[in-house]
Design a protein around this motif. Structure first.
Motif, PDB file in Angstrom:
ATOM      1  N   ASP A 259       0.816  -1.154   0.006  1.00  0.00           N
ATOM      2  CA  ASP A 259      -0.186  -0.033   0.078  1.00  0.00           C
ATOM      3  C   ASP A 259       0.983   1.163   0.096  1.00  0.00           C
ATOM      4  OD1 ASP A 259      -2.074  -1.573   0.045  1.00  0.00           O
ATOM      5  OD2 ASP A 259      -2.613  -1.569   2.241  1.00  0.00           O
ATOM      6  N   ALA A 260       1.819   1.102   0.781  1.00  0.00           N
ATOM      7  CA  ALA A 260       2.689   2.308   0.779  1.00  0.00           C
ATOM      8  C   ALA A 260       3.500   2.560  -0.610  1.00  0.00           C
ATOM      9  CB  ALA A 260       3.817   2.254   1.719  1.00  0.00           C
ATOM     10  N   ARG A 261       3.996   1.701  -1.486  1.00  0.00           N
ATOM     11  CA  ARG A 261       4.241   1.815  -2.801  1.00  0.00           C
ATOM     12  C   ARG A 261       3.291   2.389  -3.559  1.00  0.00           C
ATOM     13  NH1 ARG A 261       8.838  -0.179  -5.747  1.00  0.00           N
ATOM     14  NH2 ARG A 261       8.725   1.149  -7.729  1.00  0.00           N
ATOM     15  N   LEU A 262       2.309   1.768  -3.385  1.00  0.00           N
ATOM     16  CA  LEU A 262       1.129   2.077  -4.431  1.00  0.00           C
ATOM     17  C   LEU A 262       0.679   3.963  -4.115  1.00  0.00           C
ATOM     18  CD1 LEU A 262      -1.592  -0.798  -4.355  1.00  0.00           C
ATOM     19  CD2 LEU A 262       0.400   0.050  -6.215  1.00  0.00           C
ATOM     20  N   GLU A 263       0.952   4.049  -2.976  1.00  0.00           N
ATOM     21  CA  GLU A 263       0.573   5.552  -2.593  1.00  0.00           C
ATOM     22  C   GLU A 263       1.728   6.401  -3.015  1.00  0.00           C
ATOM     23  OE1 GLU A 263      -1.047   9.026  -1.071  1.00  0.00           O
ATOM     24  OE2 GLU A 263      -1.886   7.116  -1.419  1.00  0.00           O
ATOM     25  N   LEU A 264       3.002   5.993  -2.842  1.00  0.00           N
ATOM     26  CA  LEU A 264       4.073   6.633  -3.577  1.00  0.00           C
ATOM     27  C   LEU A 264       3.893   6.826  -4.758  1.00  0.00           C
ATOM     28  CD1 LEU A 264       6.815   7.981  -3.013  1.00  0.00           C
ATOM     29  CD2 LEU A 264       7.816   5.711  -3.237  1.00  0.00           C
ATOM     30  N   GLU A 265       3.541   5.901  -5.546  1.00  0.00           N
ATOM     31  CA  GLU A 265       3.425   6.058  -7.102  1.00  0.00           C
ATOM     32  C   GLU A 265       2.283   6.975  -7.432  1.00  0.00           C
ATOM     33  OE1 GLU A 265       5.266   4.784  -9.368  1.00  0.00           O
ATOM     34  OE2 GLU A 265       6.673   3.709  -7.781  1.00  0.00           O
ATOM     35  N   ARG A 266       1.085   6.859  -6.526  1.00  0.00           N
ATOM     36  CA  ARG A 266       0.068   7.884  -6.660  1.00  0.00           C
ATOM     37  C   ARG A 266       0.607   9.389  -6.578  1.00  0.00           C
ATOM     38  NH1 ARG A 266      -3.355  11.021  -4.743  1.00  0.00           N
ATOM     39  NH2 ARG A 266      -2.261  10.635  -2.580  1.00  0.00           N
ATOM     40  N   GLN A 267       1.254   9.538  -5.646  1.00  0.00           N
ATOM     41  CA  GLN A 267       1.717  10.897  -5.423  1.00  0.00           C
ATOM     42  C   GLN A 267       2.682  11.396  -6.427  1.00  0.00           C
ATOM     43  OE1 GLN A 267       3.460  10.911  -1.195  1.00  0.00           O
ATOM     44  NE2 GLN A 267       1.829  10.223  -0.349  1.00  0.00           N
ATOM     45  N   LYS A 268       3.777  10.537  -6.921  1.00  0.00           N
ATOM     46  CA  LYS A 268       4.545  10.764  -7.944  1.00  0.00           C
ATOM     47  C   LYS A 268       3.784  11.409  -8.938  1.00  0.00           C
ATOM     48  CE  LYS A 268       8.106   8.408  -8.550  1.00  0.00           C
ATOM     49  NZ  LYS A 268       8.895   6.789  -8.863  1.00  0.00           N
ATOM     50  N   ALA A 269       2.647  10.245  -9.567  1.00  0.00           N
ATOM     51  CA  ALA A 269       2.037  10.600 -10.672  1.00  0.00           C
ATOM     52  C   ALA A 269       1.241  11.979 -10.564  1.00  0.00           C
ATOM     53  CB  ALA A 269       1.161   9.639 -10.861  1.00  0.00           C
ATOM     54  N   THR A 270       0.914  12.350  -9.298  1.00  0.00           N
ATOM     55  CA  THR A 270      -0.040  13.690  -9.180  1.00  0.00           C
ATOM     56  C   THR A 270       1.342  14.867  -9.410  1.00  0.00           C
ATOM     57  OG1 THR A 270      -1.260  12.576  -7.471  1.00  0.00           O
ATOM     58  CG2 THR A 270      -1.406  15.077  -7.515  1.00  0.00           C
ATOM     59  N   GLU A 271       2.401  14.605  -8.796  1.00  0.00           N
ATOM     60  CA  GLU A 271       3.390  15.765  -8.876  1.00  0.00           C
ATOM     61  C   GLU A 271       3.738  15.638 -10.364  1.00  0.00           C
ATOM     62  OE1 GLU A 271       6.637  14.605  -6.544  1.00  0.00           O
ATOM     63  OE2 GLU A 271       5.649  14.620  -4.519  1.00  0.00           O
ATOM     64  N   ASP A 272       3.866  14.718 -11.172  1.00  0.00           N
ATOM     65  CA  ASP A 272       4.278  14.950 -12.417  1.00  0.00           C
ATOM     66  C   ASP A 272       2.895  15.445 -13.490  1.00  0.00           C
ATOM     67  OD1 ASP A 272       6.600  13.587 -12.082  1.00  0.00           O
ATOM     68  OD2 ASP A 272       5.796  11.681 -12.890  1.00  0.00           O
ATOM     69  N   GLU A 273       1.730  15.362 -13.032  1.00  0.00           N
ATOM     70  CA  GLU A 273       0.699  15.840 -13.672  1.00  0.00           C
ATOM     71  C   GLU A 273       0.555  17.302 -13.384  1.00  0.00           C
ATOM     72  OE1 GLU A 273      -2.718  16.150 -16.120  1.00  0.00           O
ATOM     73  OE2 GLU A 273      -0.995  14.767 -15.655  1.00  0.00           O
ATOM     74  N   ILE A 274       0.857  17.944 -11.907  1.00  0.00           N
ATOM     75  CA  ILE A 274       0.969  19.312 -11.696  1.00  0.00           C
ATOM     76  C   ILE A 274       1.996  19.701 -12.572  1.00  0.00           C
ATOM     77  CG2 ILE A 274       1.048  20.851  -9.785  1.00  0.00           C
ATOM     78  CD1 ILE A 274      -0.254  18.770  -8.129  1.00  0.00           C
ATOM     79  N   TYR A 275       2.931  19.570 -12.388  1.00  0.00           N
ATOM     80  CA  TYR A 275       4.028  19.962 -13.066  1.00  0.00           C
ATOM     81  C   TYR A 275       3.879  20.059 -14.846  1.00  0.00           C
ATOM     82  CZ  TYR A 275       8.738  20.992 -15.091  1.00  0.00           C
ATOM     83  OH  TYR A 275      10.003  21.215 -15.712  1.00  0.00           O
ATOM     84  N   ARG A 276       3.269  19.074 -15.362  1.00  0.00           N
ATOM     85  CA  ARG A 276       2.858  19.358 -16.718  1.00  0.00           C
ATOM     86  C   ARG A 276       1.837  20.388 -16.954  1.00  0.00           C
ATOM     87  NH1 ARG A 276      -0.891  17.891 -20.018  1.00  0.00           N
ATOM     88  NH2 ARG A 276      -2.261  17.084 -18.567  1.00  0.00           N
ATOM     89  N   LEU A 277       0.825  20.670 -16.147  1.00  0.00           N
ATOM     90  CA  LEU A 277      -0.208  21.452 -16.279  1.00  0.00           C
ATOM     91  C   LEU A 277       0.384  22.839 -16.039  1.00  0.00           C
ATOM     92  CD1 LEU A 277      -3.211  19.860 -14.594  1.00  0.00           C
ATOM     93  CD2 LEU A 277      -2.858  20.093 -16.941  1.00  0.00           C
ATOM     94  N   VAL A 278       1.247  23.091 -15.132  1.00  0.00           N
ATOM     95  CA  VAL A 278       1.927  24.146 -14.732  1.00  0.00           C
ATOM     96  C   VAL A 278       2.709  24.778 -15.974  1.00  0.00           C
ATOM     97  CG1 VAL A 278       3.567  25.530 -13.267  1.00  0.00           C
ATOM     98  CG2 VAL A 278       1.673  24.335 -12.169  1.00  0.00           C
ATOM     99  N   SER A 279       3.665  24.004 -16.438  1.00  0.00           N
ATOM    100  CA  SER A 279       4.512  24.160 -17.545  1.00  0.00           C
ATOM    101  C   SER A 279       3.868  24.510 -18.662  1.00  0.00           C
ATOM    102  CB  SER A 279       5.300  22.859 -17.932  1.00  0.00           C
ATOM    103  OG  SER A 279       5.938  22.453 -16.880  1.00  0.00           O
ATOM    104  N   SER A 280       2.487  24.102 -18.875  1.00  0.00           N
ATOM    105  CA  SER A 280       1.680  24.762 -20.163  1.00  0.00           C
ATOM    106  C   SER A 280       1.123  26.037 -20.170  1.00  0.00           C
ATOM    107  CB  SER A 280       0.456  23.687 -20.360  1.00  0.00           C
ATOM    108  OG  SER A 280      -0.475  23.616 -19.324  1.00  0.00           O
ATOM    109  N   LEU A 281       1.193  26.582 -18.840  1.00  0.00           N
ATOM    110  CA  LEU A 281       0.767  27.942 -18.753  1.00  0.00           C
ATOM    111  C   LEU A 281       1.742  28.950 -19.102  1.00  0.00           C
ATOM    112  CD1 LEU A 281      -0.905  27.691 -15.281  1.00  0.00           C
ATOM    113  CD2 LEU A 281      -1.827  27.645 -17.320  1.00  0.00           C
TER     114      LEU A 281
END
Length: 309
Positions: A259-281
């Motif tokens: 569960d901890a590894r799955l949560e870590l991967e979810r957080q990393k994916a969220t960070e990557d998505e936020i970075y991608r969205l911010v970079s598009s502005l």
């Protein structure tokens, strides 16, 4: 062989196991193909064979195909159950005494040896008497009748050799070297091996599906790669012979680490998505957004409940 009614029932059962039951599937494959009579063609045997393929392509749980001792998987049955139609889910195994391939040895020999033409050429290369007769023929002697008689005598023996040669290509070691099966099994050990192999795949598949539900846009291949990285150390420590049992047991007994590894991967994916969205502005908008996020973090931190000790 598969007949129209049995092929339809097979396809229907596979669909029920997949959609209704959500179960891993085990197929003991011992078919020589599909019945090809005129009545069976009118009864749409090909249609029901295609339904089996569709059901296996759509299967979302581990599928294990096992060719039992002295069993054979031939013709259209091999095509229908080929692991390549769904490499994510299907694995094939065969007993060391099983056979598998599209054509049977006699049919394959007719093609490989060009209807005995190459068999005759082999006789002239290997048989000492025929080599002597060929030498006499080259010197101008009339030995055609003797050559023909010798070829007729040797033909059945060399045909058996050609059939055995083709049969060797249908056996377990050759199937494994070609990647057609994952492993060759001995009947006495097959039950234990398949139990732990299926149990491991069920656990890994469950973790991969959970990861796909929590991380948007991740593919099944990416999810299984993360699961493989998670259990890599356990598998290496156990060794090849015992890794299935070790991995299955570890996943079952270490749910919190999974569960901890799955949560870590979810957080990393969220960070990557936020970075991608911010970079598009535009640059100005990025600064405003970052300022708002910093303010939000301060407010959220001030109202966060105190940590339990």
């Amino acid at each position: 062989v598969w007949y129209p009614d049995s092929a339809y029932k097979t396809a229907q059962a596979i669909r029920d196991f997949n959609r209704g039951e959500g179960l891993p599937l085990v197929i003991f494959a011992n078919w020589r193909g599909f019945s090809g009579g005129t009545r069976d063609m009118f009864a749409e045997v090909l249609k029901y064979g295609a339904m089996i393929v569709d059901a296996l392509v759509d299967y979302k749980h581990p599928v294990t195909i096992y060719i039992p001792p002295n069993g054979e998987l031939r013709g259209g049955a091999w095509v229908v159950l080929d692991p390549k139609i769904n490499e994510e889910s299907i694995e094939m195994f065969a007993d060391v005494d099983a056979r598998g391939g599209i054509l049977e040895p006699a049919g394959a020999a007719e093609i490989v040896f060009k209807k005995d033409q190459q068999v005759v050429e082999m006789m002239h290369r290997c048989d000492e008497q025929l080599r002597d007769l060929d030498a006499k023929k080259t010197s101008g002697q009339d030995v055609a009748a003797a050559i023909q008689q010798r070829e007729k005598l040797l033909l059945p023996l060399y045909q058996q050799v050609s059939h055995e040669y083709c049969d060797l290509h249908d056996r377990c070691p050759r199937m494994k070297s070609l990647g057609a099966i994952r492993e060759g099994l001995h009947w006495a050990d097959s039950r234990s091996y398949l139990h732990w192999r299926i149990r491991r795949r069920v656990q890994e598949n469950s973790v991969a599906r959970r990861l796909m539900r929590s991380v948007t846009g991740i593919s099944y291949q990416q999810a299984t790669a993360i699961v493989a990285d998670l259990v890599k150390g356990v598998a290496e420590a156990a060794g090849k012979a015992a890794e299935d049992r070790a991995v299955a047991t570890w996943i079952e007994e270490h749910a919190s680490e999974v569960d901890a590894r799955l949560e870590l991967e979810r957080q990393k994916a969220t960070e990557d998505e936020i970075y991608r969205l911010v970079s598009s502005l535009p640059a100005a908008k990025r600064g405003e957004l970052v300022r708002d996020l910093v303010g939000y973090s301060r407010v959220a931190g001030a109202f966060a409940p105190p940590a339990r000790t």
